[in-house]
Scaffold this motif. Structure first.
Motif, PDB file in Angstrom:
ATOM      1  N   SER A  26     -21.021  21.503 -42.419  1.00 15.17           N
ATOM      2  CA  SER A  26     -20.984  21.051 -41.719  1.00 15.17           C
ATOM      3  C   SER A  26     -20.076  19.594 -41.708  1.00 15.17           C
ATOM      4  O   SER A  26     -19.322  19.409 -40.399  1.00 15.17           O
ATOM      5  N   ASP A  27     -20.026  19.203 -42.453  1.00 17.33           N
ATOM      6  CA  ASP A  27     -18.149  18.337 -42.975  1.00 17.33           C
ATOM      7  C   ASP A  27     -16.816  18.989 -42.286  1.00 17.33           C
ATOM      8  O   ASP A  27     -16.071  18.356 -42.544  1.00 17.33           O
ATOM      9  N   ILE A  28     -17.273  21.029 -42.710  1.00 13.32           N
ATOM     10  CA  ILE A  28     -15.997  20.949 -42.470  1.00 13.32           C
ATOM     11  C   ILE A  28     -15.943  21.441 -41.249  1.00 13.32           C
ATOM     12  O   ILE A  28     -14.524  21.773 -41.144  1.00 13.32           O
ATOM     13  N   ASP A  29     -17.188  21.775 -40.794  1.00 12.58           N
ATOM     14  CA  ASP A  29     -16.560  22.369 -39.162  1.00 12.58           C
ATOM     15  C   ASP A  29     -16.055  21.581 -38.351  1.00 12.58           C
ATOM     16  O   ASP A  29     -15.768  22.496 -37.330  1.00 12.58           O
ATOM     17  N   SER A  30     -15.698  20.608 -38.506  1.00 16.13           N
ATOM     18  CA  SER A  30     -15.115  19.908 -37.394  1.00 16.13           C
ATOM     19  C   SER A  30     -13.683  19.993 -37.236  1.00 16.13           C
ATOM     20  O   SER A  30     -13.046  20.417 -36.354  1.00 16.13           O
ATOM     21  N   SER A  31     -13.115  20.203 -38.299  1.00 16.11           N
ATOM     22  CA  SER A  31     -11.939  20.701 -38.789  1.00 16.11           C
ATOM     23  C   SER A  31     -12.060  21.700 -38.674  1.00 16.11           C
ATOM     24  O   SER A  31     -10.643  22.666 -38.263  1.00 16.11           O
ATOM     25  N   SER A  32     -12.442  22.717 -39.052  1.00 12.61           N
ATOM     26  CA  SER A  32     -12.599  24.455 -38.479  1.00 12.61           C
ATOM     27  C   SER A  32     -12.136  24.814 -37.024  1.00 12.61           C
ATOM     28  O   SER A  32     -11.505  25.630 -36.805  1.00 12.61           O
ATOM     29  N   LYS A  33     -13.330  23.798 -36.457  1.00 11.04           N
ATOM     30  CA  LYS A  33     -13.135  23.727 -34.723  1.00 11.04           C
ATOM     31  C   LYS A  33     -11.581  23.333 -34.303  1.00 11.04           C
ATOM     32  O   LYS A  33     -11.122  23.926 -33.037  1.00 11.04           O
ATOM     33  N   ASP A  34     -11.568  22.167 -34.562  1.00  8.81           N
ATOM     34  CA  ASP A  34     -10.005  21.642 -34.026  1.00  8.81           C
ATOM     35  C   ASP A  34      -8.863  22.253 -34.357  1.00  8.81           C
ATOM     36  O   ASP A  34      -8.160  22.057 -33.549  1.00  8.81           O
ATOM     37  N   ARG A  65     -16.143  27.704 -46.290  1.00  5.92           N
ATOM     38  CA  ARG A  65     -14.892  27.701 -45.726  1.00  5.92           C
ATOM     39  C   ARG A  65     -14.718  28.992 -45.066  1.00  5.92           C
ATOM     40  O   ARG A  65     -14.939  28.575 -43.393  1.00  5.92           O
ATOM     41  N   ILE A  66     -15.883  30.086 -45.514  1.00  2.68           N
ATOM     42  CA  ILE A  66     -15.524  31.135 -44.539  1.00  2.68           C
ATOM     43  C   ILE A  66     -16.708  30.909 -44.223  1.00  2.68           C
ATOM     44  O   ILE A  66     -17.223  31.676 -42.570  1.00  2.68           O
ATOM     45  N   SER A  67     -17.963  30.408 -44.742  1.00  2.90           N
ATOM     46  CA  SER A  67     -19.346  30.035 -43.699  1.00  2.90           C
ATOM     47  C   SER A  67     -19.132  29.147 -42.538  1.00  2.90           C
ATOM     48  O   SER A  67     -19.448  29.936 -41.493  1.00  2.90           O
ATOM     49  N   SER A  68     -17.975  27.836 -42.346  1.00  4.61           N
ATOM     50  CA  SER A  68     -18.021  27.313 -41.191  1.00  4.61           C
ATOM     51  C   SER A  68     -17.046  28.219 -40.000  1.00  4.61           C
ATOM     52  O   SER A  68     -17.380  28.587 -39.393  1.00  4.61           O
ATOM     53  N   PHE A  69     -16.138  29.009 -40.913  1.00  4.91           N
ATOM     54  CA  PHE A  69     -15.487  30.647 -39.897  1.00  4.91           C
ATOM     55  C   PHE A  69     -16.334  31.059 -39.216  1.00  4.91           C
ATOM     56  O   PHE A  69     -16.063  31.469 -38.028  1.00  4.91           O
ATOM     57  N   ILE A  70     -16.862  32.060 -40.551  1.00  4.28           N
ATOM     58  CA  ILE A  70     -17.950  32.988 -39.504  1.00  4.28           C
ATOM     59  C   ILE A  70     -18.886  31.874 -38.564  1.00  4.28           C
ATOM     60  O   ILE A  70     -19.581  32.975 -37.380  1.00  4.28           O
TER      61      ILE A  70
END
Length: 160
Positions: A26-34, A65-70
């Motif tokens: 959850s901590d990197i989801d936002s930046s990954s989406k943006d 990173r890949i978990s968030s990306f996937i």
């Protein structure tokens, strides 16, 4: 050690036998989406006898990173990777995975505070440059990007 970079289909990366739990991203989801992918991940080629007609890769480093990306990707999406050779030993694979987690330096609280203030300042600049009044206030956007509360961001800005 020989290594190359490439863009590969995200569904061709196999996430197996990880030393760390990557379920909470959850901590990197936002930046990954943006912003999409900011850093590459490390993979190795799978040997010919492990392939099923297509080229697949084993994840070595970058599990969160890949978990968030996937989580936010479709099957047609691609991702930037650093590809290590299939000749890596299991010890070398683990070494690459673990070194990524231990080689990074955590930010001090002073750096964290300064980072929050700089992000908020950049968000204000973006509003000025685009001339668009964003419906989400700068503090709230900064809090979302940092995965923190608005109260903690306000405190950071005061301390900076």
């Amino acid at each position: 050690m020989e290594m190359r970079s490439a863009v590969v289909p995200v569904h061709h990366i196999l996430v197996i036998d990880r030393a760390r739990d990557e379920t909470d991203v959850s901590d990197i989801d936002s930046s990954s989406k943006d912003f999409g992918q900011i850093q590459s991940i490390a993979v190795r080629d799978l040997r010919e006898d492990e392939l099923q007609g297509e080229l697949f890769y084993k994840l070595l480093a970058g599990g969160r990173r890949i978990s968030s990306f996937i989580k936010n990707a479709s099957l047609k999406d691609t991702i930037l990777v650093r590809i290590y050779p299939s000749t890596l030993t299991l010890v070398q694979e683990k070494q690459i995975e673990l070194l990524e987690n231990t080689a990074r330096r955590n930010l001090t609280w002073q750096q964290q505070v300064k980072l929050s203030a700089e992000i908020a300042s950049l968000e204000k600049e973006i509003d000025k440059e685009t001339g668009i009044t964003n419906s989400e206030p700068v503090i709230e956007r900064t809090a979302r990007l940092r995965n923190r509360s608005t109260a903690s961001i306000k405190q950071d800005i005061r301390l900076a």
